[in-house]
Every structure is written in C-alpha cells, then in structure tokens.
Design a protein around this motif. Structure first.
Motif, PDB file in Angstrom:
ATOM      1  N   GLU A  68       0.861  -1.186   0.000  1.00 20.50           N
ATOM      2  CA  GLU A  68       0.000   0.000   0.000  1.00 20.50           C
ATOM      3  C   GLU A  68       0.900   1.239   0.000  1.00 20.50           C
ATOM      4  OE1 GLU A  68      -3.222   1.730   3.009  1.00 20.50           O
ATOM      5  OE2 GLU A  68      -3.339  -0.451   2.768  1.00 20.50           O
ATOM      6  N   GLU A  69       0.953   1.920  -1.152  1.00 26.36           N
ATOM      7  CA  GLU A  69       1.879   3.045  -1.344  1.00 26.36           C
ATOM      8  C   GLU A  69       1.824   4.098  -0.237  1.00 26.36           C
ATOM      9  OE1 GLU A  69       4.272   3.725  -3.604  1.00 26.36           O
ATOM     10  OE2 GLU A  69       4.007   1.868  -4.732  1.00 26.36           O
ATOM     11  N   SER A  70       0.611   4.482   0.172  1.00 26.76           N
ATOM     12  CA  SER A  70       0.492   5.546   1.173  1.00 26.76           C
ATOM     13  C   SER A  70       1.127   5.139   2.501  1.00 26.76           C
ATOM     14  CB  SER A  70      -0.974   5.930   1.383  1.00 26.76           C
ATOM     15  OG  SER A  70      -1.717   4.806   1.801  1.00 26.76           O
ATOM     16  N   LEU A  71       0.933   3.889   2.880  1.00 23.68           N
ATOM     17  CA  LEU A  71       1.515   3.388   4.122  1.00 23.68           C
ATOM     18  C   LEU A  71       3.039   3.272   3.995  1.00 23.68           C
ATOM     19  CD1 LEU A  71       0.243   2.748   6.773  1.00 23.68           C
ATOM     20  CD2 LEU A  71      -0.014   0.380   6.070  1.00 23.68           C
ATOM     21  N   LEU A  72       3.489   2.837   2.847  1.00 24.68           N
ATOM     22  CA  LEU A  72       4.929   2.738   2.583  1.00 24.68           C
ATOM     23  C   LEU A  72       5.585   4.114   2.717  1.00 24.68           C
ATOM     24  CD1 LEU A  72       7.380   1.047   1.700  1.00 24.68           C
ATOM     25  CD2 LEU A  72       6.701   1.431  -0.658  1.00 24.68           C
ATOM     26  N   LYS A  73       4.950   5.133   2.129  1.00 20.24           N
ATOM     27  CA  LYS A  73       5.477   6.505   2.220  1.00 20.24           C
ATOM     28  C   LYS A  73       5.504   6.987   3.662  1.00 20.24           C
ATOM     29  CE  LYS A  73       4.624   8.783  -2.206  1.00 20.24           C
ATOM     30  NZ  LYS A  73       3.685   7.963  -2.974  1.00 20.24           N
ATOM     31  N   LEU A  74       4.415   6.756   4.369  1.00 13.93           N
ATOM     32  CA  LEU A  74       4.298   7.193   5.759  1.00 13.93           C
ATOM     33  C   LEU A  74       5.384   6.554   6.626  1.00 13.93           C
ATOM     34  CD1 LEU A  74       2.146   8.969   7.249  1.00 13.93           C
ATOM     35  CD2 LEU A  74       1.165   6.825   8.047  1.00 13.93           C
ATOM     36  N   GLU A  75       5.536   5.242   6.512  1.00 11.82           N
ATOM     37  CA  GLU A  75       6.544   4.529   7.294  1.00 11.82           C
ATOM     38  C   GLU A  75       7.951   4.994   6.910  1.00 11.82           C
ATOM     39  OE1 GLU A  75       5.754   0.304   6.877  1.00 11.82           O
ATOM     40  OE2 GLU A  75       3.673   0.606   7.435  1.00 11.82           O
ATOM     41  N   SER A  76       8.183   5.219   5.610  1.00 11.03           N
ATOM     42  CA  SER A  76       9.493   5.685   5.141  1.00 11.03           C
ATOM     43  C   SER A  76       9.842   7.040   5.739  1.00 11.03           C
ATOM     44  CB  SER A  76       9.518   5.794   3.611  1.00 11.03           C
ATOM     45  OG  SER A  76       9.293   4.539   3.029  1.00 11.03           O
ATOM     46  N   ILE A  77       8.872   7.961   5.719  1.00 10.11           N
ATOM     47  CA  ILE A  77       9.105   9.306   6.263  1.00 10.11           C
ATOM     48  C   ILE A  77       9.417   9.212   7.758  1.00 10.11           C
ATOM     49  CG2 ILE A  77       7.995  11.532   6.785  1.00 10.11           C
ATOM     50  CD1 ILE A  77       6.439  11.099   4.062  1.00 10.11           C
ATOM     51  N   ILE A 121      13.818  -5.663   8.941  1.00 14.79           N
ATOM     52  CA  ILE A 121      12.773  -5.672   7.915  1.00 14.79           C
ATOM     53  C   ILE A 121      11.408  -5.471   8.574  1.00 14.79           C
ATOM     54  CG2 ILE A 121      11.640  -7.023   6.090  1.00 14.79           C
ATOM     55  CD1 ILE A 121      14.324  -8.633   5.903  1.00 14.79           C
ATOM     56  N   LEU A 122      10.645  -4.499   8.053  1.00 13.26           N
ATOM     57  CA  LEU A 122       9.240  -4.330   8.439  1.00 13.26           C
ATOM     58  C   LEU A 122       8.454  -4.979   7.314  1.00 13.26           C
ATOM     59  CD1 LEU A 122       9.008  -0.616   9.655  1.00 13.26           C
ATOM     60  CD2 LEU A 122       9.077  -2.678  11.042  1.00 13.26           C
ATOM     61  N   LEU A 123       7.685  -5.989   7.636  1.00  7.74           N
ATOM     62  CA  LEU A 123       7.086  -6.831   6.607  1.00  7.74           C
ATOM     63  C   LEU A 123       5.576  -6.937   6.737  1.00  7.74           C
ATOM     64  CD1 LEU A 123       7.679  -8.895   4.304  1.00  7.74           C
ATOM     65  CD2 LEU A 123       8.172 -10.580   6.065  1.00  7.74           C
ATOM     66  N   ASP A 124       4.882  -6.582   5.657  1.00  7.39           N
ATOM     67  CA  ASP A 124       3.435  -6.767   5.598  1.00  7.39           C
ATOM     68  C   ASP A 124       3.199  -8.242   5.240  1.00  7.39           C
ATOM     69  OD1 ASP A 124       0.716  -6.260   5.486  1.00  7.39           O
ATOM     70  OD2 ASP A 124       0.765  -5.397   3.482  1.00  7.39           O
ATOM     71  N   ILE A 125       2.023  -8.770   5.517  1.00  4.47           N
ATOM     72  CA  ILE A 125       1.752 -10.174   5.185  1.00  4.47           C
ATOM     73  C   ILE A 125       1.033 -10.304   3.854  1.00  4.47           C
ATOM     74  CG2 ILE A 125       0.454 -12.238   5.864  1.00  4.47           C
ATOM     75  CD1 ILE A 125       1.227 -11.495   8.776  1.00  4.47           C
ATOM     76  N   LEU A 143      10.642   6.753   9.530  1.00  4.70           N
ATOM     77  CA  LEU A 143      11.955   6.157   9.818  1.00  4.70           C
ATOM     78  C   LEU A 143      13.103   7.039   9.351  1.00  4.70           C
ATOM     79  CD1 LEU A 143      11.000   2.500   8.992  1.00  4.70           C
ATOM     80  CD2 LEU A 143      11.583   3.394  11.237  1.00  4.70           C
ATOM     81  N   THR A 144      12.919   7.720   8.230  1.00  5.63           N
ATOM     82  CA  THR A 144      13.964   8.614   7.719  1.00  5.63           C
ATOM     83  C   THR A 144      14.196   9.764   8.703  1.00  5.63           C
ATOM     84  OG1 THR A 144      13.299   8.051   5.478  1.00  5.63           O
ATOM     85  CG2 THR A 144      14.724   9.946   5.705  1.00  5.63           C
ATOM     86  N   THR A 145      13.105  10.311   9.261  1.00  4.23           N
ATOM     87  CA  THR A 145      13.259  11.410  10.216  1.00  4.23           C
ATOM     88  C   THR A 145      13.943  10.937  11.498  1.00  4.23           C
ATOM     89  OG1 THR A 145      11.051  11.083  11.135  1.00  4.23           O
ATOM     90  CG2 THR A 145      11.243  12.702   9.372  1.00  4.23           C
ATOM     91  N   LYS A 146      13.900   9.648  11.771  1.00  7.49           N
ATOM     92  CA  LYS A 146      14.574   9.101  12.952  1.00  7.49           C
ATOM     93  C   LYS A 146      16.026   8.724  12.637  1.00  7.49           C
ATOM     94  CE  LYS A 146      11.003   8.951  15.813  1.00  7.49           C
ATOM     95  NZ  LYS A 146      10.924   9.789  16.990  1.00  7.49           N
ATOM     96  N   GLY A 147      16.469   9.009  11.408  1.00  9.34           N
ATOM     97  CA  GLY A 147      17.870   8.781  11.074  1.00  9.34           C
ATOM     98  C   GLY A 147      18.199   7.435  10.445  1.00  9.34           C
ATOM     99  N   TYR A 148      17.170   6.690  10.051  1.00  4.76           N
ATOM    100  CA  TYR A 148      17.428   5.398   9.407  1.00  4.76           C
ATOM    101  C   TYR A 148      17.511   5.549   7.897  1.00  4.76           C
ATOM    102  CZ  TYR A 148      16.187   3.330  13.914  1.00  4.76           C
ATOM    103  OH  TYR A 148      16.154   2.997  15.244  1.00  4.76           O
ATOM    104  N   LEU A 149      18.283   4.674   7.272  1.00  8.38           N
ATOM    105  CA  LEU A 149      18.291   4.569   5.807  1.00  8.38           C
ATOM    106  C   LEU A 149      17.128   3.654   5.474  1.00  8.38           C
ATOM    107  CD1 LEU A 149      21.958   3.892   4.671  1.00  8.38           C
ATOM    108  CD2 LEU A 149      20.407   5.601   3.743  1.00  8.38           C
ATOM    109  N   VAL A 150      16.264   4.075   4.577  1.00 10.64           N
ATOM    110  CA  VAL A 150      15.067   3.284   4.299  1.00 10.64           C
ATOM    111  C   VAL A 150      15.011   2.855   2.837  1.00 10.64           C
ATOM    112  CG1 VAL A 150      12.538   3.302   4.294  1.00 10.64           C
ATOM    113  CG2 VAL A 150      13.778   4.464   6.114  1.00 10.64           C
ATOM    114  N   GLN A 151      14.659   1.590   2.653  1.00 11.94           N
ATOM    115  CA  GLN A 151      14.441   1.069   1.309  1.00 11.94           C
ATOM    116  C   GLN A 151      13.035   0.469   1.319  1.00 11.94           C
ATOM    117  OE1 GLN A 151      17.170  -2.040   0.215  1.00 11.94           O
ATOM    118  NE2 GLN A 151      16.461  -2.121  -1.874  1.00 11.94           N
ATOM    119  N   GLY A 152      12.315   0.629   0.212  1.00 12.07           N
ATOM    120  CA  GLY A 152      10.963   0.093   0.148  1.00 12.07           C
ATOM    121  C   GLY A 152      10.850  -0.995  -0.907  1.00 12.07           C
ATOM    122  N   ALA A 153       9.947  -1.929  -0.676  1.00  9.64           N
ATOM    123  CA  ALA A 153       9.619  -2.963  -1.658  1.00  9.64           C
ATOM    124  C   ALA A 153       8.111  -3.149  -1.578  1.00  9.64           C
ATOM    125  CB  ALA A 153      10.347  -4.262  -1.348  1.00  9.64           C
TER     126      ALA A 153
END
Length: 123
Positions: A11-20, A50-54, A22-32
C-alpha cells in the motif's frame, strides 16, 4: 553508521508514511512493494531490519519471512510483521516462520519505533 531498514508494504500511502517516519529518525530506508522484490532487495544488500506486511502480491509475508530465516546469510536479520491479520492463527504462523515481532494494524508509530530500536540495539 546508519542502520538500514527494508519496508515491505504494497500500500503506497503506508509505505510513504513509514518511510518518512523512519527517515526522520535517522534510518536509511528502502521500500519494496511485493514479496519477490523484498527477497531481491535482501539478496542485493541485507538490511539491518525488515518491516514486513503479510498480504503482498506474488509471495506473502509469511513465505518471505520463511525464506529469509532459512538462509544462513540472512537469518540474523530481525523481521517485524506489520499486518491487518490479527487472528491467533496468523500470529502463531508469524512466530512459526521466524518473525521477531508481530504488530497488528492499525499501530501506533511510537510503539513500532520502540520495537525497532530494541531489536537494533541487540547488535
């Protein structure tokens, strides 16, 4: 050194939200966005967590987790399921395939951050 987190979420919107978040917390983020893309990303450059959806296209999160955990090169990577599937059977299956944590949606981002920090501090 920055810790790298792979977010697997179709779900693109959730992926973007989670990425933002984690990035603001200083993590390098990659999405799939698919199970196969997640396995490819892990094979190319193993993340620290890894944060993994089912519910994913191609391969579901259970299968992705199982494959990562059975590979000696990647089995050490902590995997956190973030899923709308919340039956005891789903949660048990998450444990069976080797997930380190199982969080049901909707989740509080502060709780997810605490879990990520705990799992990454174990190194």
């Amino acid at each position: 050194m920055q810790k790298k987190i792979l977010i697997v979420e179709d779900e693109e919107s959730l992926l973007k939200l989670e990425s933002i978040l984690l990035t603001t917390k200083g993590y390098l983020v990659q999405g799939a966005t698919t199970g196969l893309a997640a396995l490819e990303a892990v094979a190319l450059e193993a993340p620290d967590l890894i944060l993994l959806d089912i519910m994913l296209p191609e391969l579901d999160g259970f299968e992705v987790c199982k494959q990562i955990k059975k590979n000696p090169d990647t089995r050490h990577i902590p995997i956190v399921f973030l899923s709308a599937k919340k039956t005891p059977a789903d949660i048990n299956r998450g444990e069976e395939v080797g997930a380190d944590m199982y969080i049901t949606k909707p989740f509080k981002s502060a709780a997810v951050m605490n879990i990520i920090e705990q799992l990454l501090d174990k190194d």
